[in-house]
Motif scaffolding. Structure first.
Motif, mmCIF file in Angstrom:
data_model
loop_
_atom_site.group_PDB
_atom_site.id
_atom_site.type_symbol
_atom_site.label_atom_id
_atom_site.label_comp_id
_atom_site.label_asym_id
_atom_site.label_seq_id
_atom_site.Cartn_x
_atom_site.Cartn_y
_atom_site.Cartn_z
ATOM 1 N N GLY A 29 0.834 -1.185 0.000
ATOM 2 C CA GLY A 29 0.000 0.000 0.000
ATOM 3 C C GLY A 29 0.869 1.234 0.000
ATOM 4 O O GLY A 29 1.856 1.323 -0.718
ATOM 5 N N CYS A 30 0.514 2.198 0.853
ATOM 6 C CA CYS A 30 1.333 3.404 0.970
ATOM 7 C C CYS A 30 2.771 3.048 1.279
ATOM 8 O O CYS A 30 3.047 2.082 1.988
ATOM 9 N N MET A 31 3.666 3.868 0.763
ATOM 10 C CA MET A 31 5.091 3.696 1.072
ATOM 11 C C MET A 31 5.679 5.058 1.401
ATOM 12 O O MET A 31 5.124 6.102 1.021
ATOM 13 N N ALA A 32 6.800 5.036 2.080
ATOM 14 C CA ALA A 32 7.401 6.299 2.504
ATOM 15 C C ALA A 32 8.896 6.137 2.707
ATOM 16 O O ALA A 32 9.410 5.017 2.848
ATOM 17 N N TRP A 33 9.564 7.261 2.716
ATOM 18 C CA TRP A 33 10.974 7.335 3.093
ATOM 19 C C TRP A 33 11.071 8.113 4.407
ATOM 20 O O TRP A 33 10.469 9.181 4.555
ATOM 21 N N PHE A 34 11.839 7.564 5.319
ATOM 22 C CA PHE A 34 12.171 8.224 6.574
ATOM 23 C C PHE A 34 13.691 8.322 6.654
ATOM 24 O O PHE A 34 14.411 7.623 5.930
ATOM 25 N N ARG A 35 14.169 9.186 7.537
ATOM 26 C CA ARG A 35 15.610 9.265 7.752
ATOM 27 C C ARG A 35 15.899 9.540 9.221
ATOM 28 O O ARG A 35 15.066 10.080 9.935
ATOM 29 N N GLY A 44 10.163 11.865 8.969
ATOM 30 C CA GLY A 44 9.506 11.478 7.726
ATOM 31 C C GLY A 44 9.933 12.404 6.608
ATOM 32 O O GLY A 44 9.907 13.621 6.778
ATOM 33 N N VAL A 45 10.317 11.844 5.475
ATOM 34 C CA VAL A 45 10.822 12.631 4.359
ATOM 35 C C VAL A 45 9.766 12.797 3.277
ATOM 36 O O VAL A 45 9.467 13.910 2.843
ATOM 37 N N ALA A 46 9.209 11.681 2.827
ATOM 38 C CA ALA A 46 8.234 11.742 1.740
ATOM 39 C C ALA A 46 7.405 10.473 1.747
ATOM 40 O O ALA A 46 7.875 9.415 2.160
ATOM 41 N N THR A 47 6.171 10.593 1.265
ATOM 42 C CA THR A 47 5.280 9.449 1.223
ATOM 43 C C THR A 47 4.476 9.472 -0.068
ATOM 44 O O THR A 47 4.296 10.527 -0.678
ATOM 45 N N ILE A 48 3.988 8.303 -0.463
ATOM 46 C CA ILE A 48 3.241 8.167 -1.706
ATOM 47 C C ILE A 48 2.161 7.119 -1.503
ATOM 48 O O ILE A 48 2.388 6.076 -0.885
ATOM 49 N N ILE A 49 0.967 7.413 -2.029
ATOM 50 C CA ILE A 49 -0.129 6.460 -1.862
ATOM 51 C C ILE A 49 0.055 5.266 -2.794
ATOM 52 O O ILE A 49 0.897 5.292 -3.687
ATOM 53 N N TYR A 92 15.487 5.172 5.427
ATOM 54 C CA TYR A 92 14.716 3.940 5.538
ATOM 55 C C TYR A 92 13.475 4.000 4.662
ATOM 56 O O TYR A 92 12.779 5.017 4.600
ATOM 57 N N CYS A 93 13.203 2.878 4.042
ATOM 58 C CA CYS A 93 11.971 2.684 3.293
ATOM 59 C C CYS A 93 10.952 2.043 4.238
ATOM 60 O O CYS A 93 11.309 1.178 5.056
ATOM 61 N N ALA A 94 9.695 2.454 4.123
ATOM 62 C CA ALA A 94 8.642 1.896 4.958
ATOM 63 C C ALA A 94 7.402 1.667 4.112
ATOM 64 O O ALA A 94 7.178 2.361 3.128
ATOM 65 N N ALA A 95 6.596 0.690 4.531
ATOM 66 C CA ALA A 95 5.421 0.351 3.737
ATOM 67 C C ALA A 95 4.274 -0.118 4.611
ATOM 68 O O ALA A 95 4.463 -0.627 5.733
ATOM 69 N N VAL A 96 3.099 0.043 4.039
ATOM 70 C CA VAL A 96 1.865 -0.488 4.606
ATOM 71 C C VAL A 96 1.451 -1.669 3.738
ATOM 72 O O VAL A 96 1.684 -1.662 2.530
ATOM 73 N N ALA A 97 0.857 -2.664 4.322
ATOM 74 C CA ALA A 97 0.414 -3.825 3.549
ATOM 75 C C ALA A 97 -0.637 -3.428 2.527
ATOM 76 O O ALA A 97 -1.468 -2.556 2.779
ATOM 77 N N ALA A 98 -0.607 -4.075 1.389
ATOM 78 C CA ALA A 98 -1.612 -3.845 0.363
ATOM 79 C C ALA A 98 -2.991 -4.204 0.923
ATOM 80 O O ALA A 98 -3.149 -5.199 1.638
ATOM 81 N N GLY A 99 -3.970 -3.372 0.603
ATOM 82 C CA GLY A 99 -5.313 -3.641 1.069
ATOM 83 C C GLY A 99 -5.611 -3.127 2.459
ATOM 84 O O GLY A 99 -6.756 -3.213 2.924
ATOM 85 N N ASP A 100 -4.593 -2.587 3.115
ATOM 86 C CA ASP A 100 -4.808 -2.018 4.449
ATOM 87 C C ASP A 100 -5.628 -0.732 4.309
ATOM 88 O O ASP A 100 -5.803 -0.198 3.213
ATOM 89 N N ARG A 101 -6.107 -0.226 5.412
ATOM 90 C CA ARG A 101 -6.906 1.004 5.370
ATOM 91 C C ARG A 101 -6.057 2.149 4.818
ATOM 92 O O ARG A 101 -4.834 2.131 4.929
ATOM 93 N N CYS A 103 -3.827 5.340 4.178
ATOM 94 C CA CYS A 103 -2.888 6.018 5.077
ATOM 95 C C CYS A 103 -2.881 7.520 4.848
ATOM 96 O O CYS A 103 -2.231 8.236 5.597
ATOM 97 N N TYR A 104 -3.577 7.978 3.831
ATOM 98 C CA TYR A 104 -3.721 9.418 3.572
ATOM 99 C C TYR A 104 -2.373 10.129 3.536
ATOM 100 O O TYR A 104 -2.248 11.252 4.006
ATOM 101 N N ALA A 105 -1.384 9.448 2.971
ATOM 102 C CA ALA A 105 -0.057 10.051 2.779
ATOM 103 C C ALA A 105 0.530 10.564 4.087
ATOM 104 O O ALA A 105 1.154 11.620 4.129
ATOM 105 N N THR A 106 0.343 9.808 5.146
ATOM 106 C CA THR A 106 0.868 10.237 6.421
ATOM 107 C C THR A 106 2.367 10.000 6.538
ATOM 108 O O THR A 106 2.914 9.072 5.944
ATOM 109 N N LEU A 107 3.027 10.852 7.303
ATOM 110 C CA LEU A 107 4.430 10.656 7.643
ATOM 111 C C LEU A 107 4.572 10.256 9.113
ATOM 112 O O LEU A 107 5.633 10.441 9.715
ATOM 113 N N ASP A 108 3.509 9.713 9.669
ATOM 114 C CA ASP A 108 3.553 9.160 11.015
ATOM 115 C C ASP A 108 4.162 7.764 10.930
ATOM 116 O O ASP A 108 3.565 6.856 10.348
#
Length: 125
Positions: A29-35, A44-49, A92-101, A103-108
């Motif tokens: 699902g959503c993915m993001a970069w953190f540092r 949190g650096v950037a996120t993408i739905i 760091y790369c981070a991700a939410v599982a596909a099909g999860d609720r 994430c509204y592009a959160t950097l939390d």
């Protein structure tokens, strides 16, 4: 279970560019970069739905960093231009599982269940 593997880090002079990649073992699902820099909190650096149709970038890198993804390759990217010494950190790369609720592009960071091992970016001052 999602496995994430980052690559592309390195050392570059101020004003230079680097491109990071993160390959996921499965669709996500959503993915993001953190540092995280030494002695500092994770940022949190950037996120993408999941569709790639919306992104959010933190103010400190806006206009310099671009996040994107290729769902056909299960890969997340971070293009970093005009790098500054303050960008030095483990990324760091981070991700939410596909099909999860949504994430509204959160950097939390608490929203992201899966994390890579990190790739170091160093910009000497």
């Amino acid at each position: 279970q999602v496995q994430l593997v980052e690559s592309g880090g390195g050392s570059v002079q101020a004003g230079g560019s680097l491109s990071l990649s993160c390959v996921a073992s499965v669709r996500t699902g959503c993915m993001a970069w953190f540092r995280q820099a030494p002695g500092k909190q994770r940022e949190g650096v950037a996120t993408i739905i999941s569709s790639g149709g919306y992104t959010h970038t933190t103010d400190s890198v806006k206009g310099r960093f671009t996040i994107s993804r290729d769902n056909a390759k299960n890969t997340l990217y971070l293009k970093m231009n005009n790098l500054k010494p303050e960008d030095t950190a483990m990324y760091y790369c981070a991700a939410v599982a596909a099909g999860d609720r949504p994430c509204y592009a959160t950097l939390d960071a608490d929203r992201y269940a899966y994390w890579g091992q990190g790739t170091q970016v160093t910009v000497p001052s």
